[in-house]
Design an enzyme around this catalytic site. Sequence first.
Site, PDB file in Angstrom:
ATOM      1  N   LYS A  73       0.829  -1.212   0.000  1.00 23.67           N
ATOM      2  CA  LYS A  73       0.000   0.000   0.000  1.00 23.67           C
ATOM      3  C   LYS A  73       0.873   1.277   0.000  1.00 23.67           C
ATOM      4  CE  LYS A  73      -3.355  -2.852  -0.057  1.00 23.67           C
ATOM      5  NZ  LYS A  73      -4.224  -3.416   0.949  1.00 23.67           N
TER       6      LYS A  73
HETATM    7  C1  PLP Z   1      -5.150  -4.516   1.416  1.00 24.96           C
HETATM    8  C2  PLP Z   1      -6.614  -4.531   1.433  1.00 24.96           C
HETATM    9  C3  PLP Z   1      -7.357  -4.971   2.546  1.00 24.96           C
HETATM   10  C4  PLP Z   1      -6.757  -5.682   3.733  1.00 24.96           C
HETATM   11  O1  PLP Z   1      -5.729  -5.052   4.326  1.00 24.96           O
HETATM   12  P1  PLP Z   1      -4.672  -5.885   5.222  1.00 24.96           P
HETATM   13  O2  PLP Z   1      -3.925  -4.779   5.876  1.00 24.96           O
HETATM   14  O3  PLP Z   1      -3.852  -6.710   4.291  1.00 24.96           O
HETATM   15  O4  PLP Z   1      -5.445  -6.705   6.189  1.00 24.96           O
HETATM   16  C5  PLP Z   1      -8.732  -4.834   2.512  1.00 24.96           C
HETATM   17  N1  PLP Z   1      -9.365  -4.330   1.443  1.00 24.96           N
HETATM   18  C6  PLP Z   1      -8.690  -3.937   0.343  1.00 24.96           C
HETATM   19  C7  PLP Z   1      -9.458  -3.382  -0.807  1.00 24.96           C
HETATM   20  C8  PLP Z   1      -7.305  -4.049   0.298  1.00 24.96           C
HETATM   21  O5  PLP Z   1      -6.651  -3.683  -0.817  1.00 24.96           O
END
Ligand code: PLP
Length: 402
Positions: A202
Amino acid sequence: MGTVKRSFPLAAIKGGPPVRDRLLPYSRQEIQPEDIQSVVEVLTSDWLTTGPKVAEFEEAFAAYVGASYAVTLSSGTAALHAAAFAAGLEAGDEALITPLTFAATANCVLYQGATPVFSDVCADTLNLDPDLLSPRITRRTKAILPVDYAGHPSDLDSILEVALRHGLTVIEDACHALGARYRDRKVGSLAHMTVFSFHPVKHITTGEGGMVTTNDARLAERLRMFRNHGITSDARQRQKAGTWFYEMVALGYNYRLPDVACALGLSQLRRLDGNLQRRGEIAKRYTEAFRGMGVVLAPSVRSEVEPAWHLYPVRIAEDIARAEFFASLRAENIGVNVHYIPVHLHSYYRDRFGYQNGDFPVAEQAYSQLISLPMFHSMTDEDVDDVIEAVLKVAHYLRAER
Ligand SMILES: *Cc1c(COP(=O)(O)O)cnc(C)c1O
């Protein structure tokens, strides 16, 4: 480019030389010496977990997105779960969700014993289509979970209007959209609750980590309680107050984000604007290179938004097999990916709820054509050149084959 006729070396999938010698990943984290320094400082301090860095990160983050409150959690998934709890979702309730997302968006509703109800997306943005929501709302509907796909904000004003009419809570999954703007307002300040993730792919990372922002003091309180076993005060508050008393008032979890992670998040947050700008430049170069190509369609951007470009998903022309395009790009050492297999088509959801192919035609059609190209802020100009070159080469090879 585009109009000039040119020749390409033999496609790597046919044994030719790949565009790159080593694989370029679709995303990766970027850690600088100042990040390491901030983490080391916390490691030698008094607090490894819930200490001063938690509040510091939360305050800086809330200020960044323009929200009144920010609550850290141990992952984006934990943040979604906490938001589902705070919204009061429980057994018998329903929540409306886009099928074109990571499974966690729908799973958080199941964690609370409630039922995810999918609803199709807009053909341009691939975000939840507000016009399709009303017929799917029942007496049991309690929340709507839009996802800002690839970093393009959902049509929040329209979704909030539907929510207001039916008394629903909007939990925006903005795990792709940190720093994005919708009608000149930052994502994170718009929905009842907005969820972010700090997974390494991210915009900023804490290893694992998540955040929920809200302007509602009561929701913020419920989120804080939920991440700490449903207990109304944390150890640091008790130490300050010199008391042993605590009360568990709801069933919560240990979803706390440690000080070590918050220090890394704070340090990363300082570079976010520069990172977003770089992602914007990369997207612009891709979009210009693919303009008028026919084989590859760039993602569309509505005039009222400024996306945060977590992903750069292109759509491959319907007459070319996506799987072939994908395999050919991988052979060129371009780390492409597909986001997402629509959640309702996973066997768990099919078996449990009876979903089938054809239930959400817009999302399913998009899925059959989507390929995410590498997109991360530390990509060099040469990396971007390689991706463009590989896409042109593969498009040329697959077109000529026909
Ligand atoms: C990355 C992501 C998540 C989950 O996040 P984590 O930190 O990996 O638990 C949930 N929804 C979307 C759309 C994502 O891209």
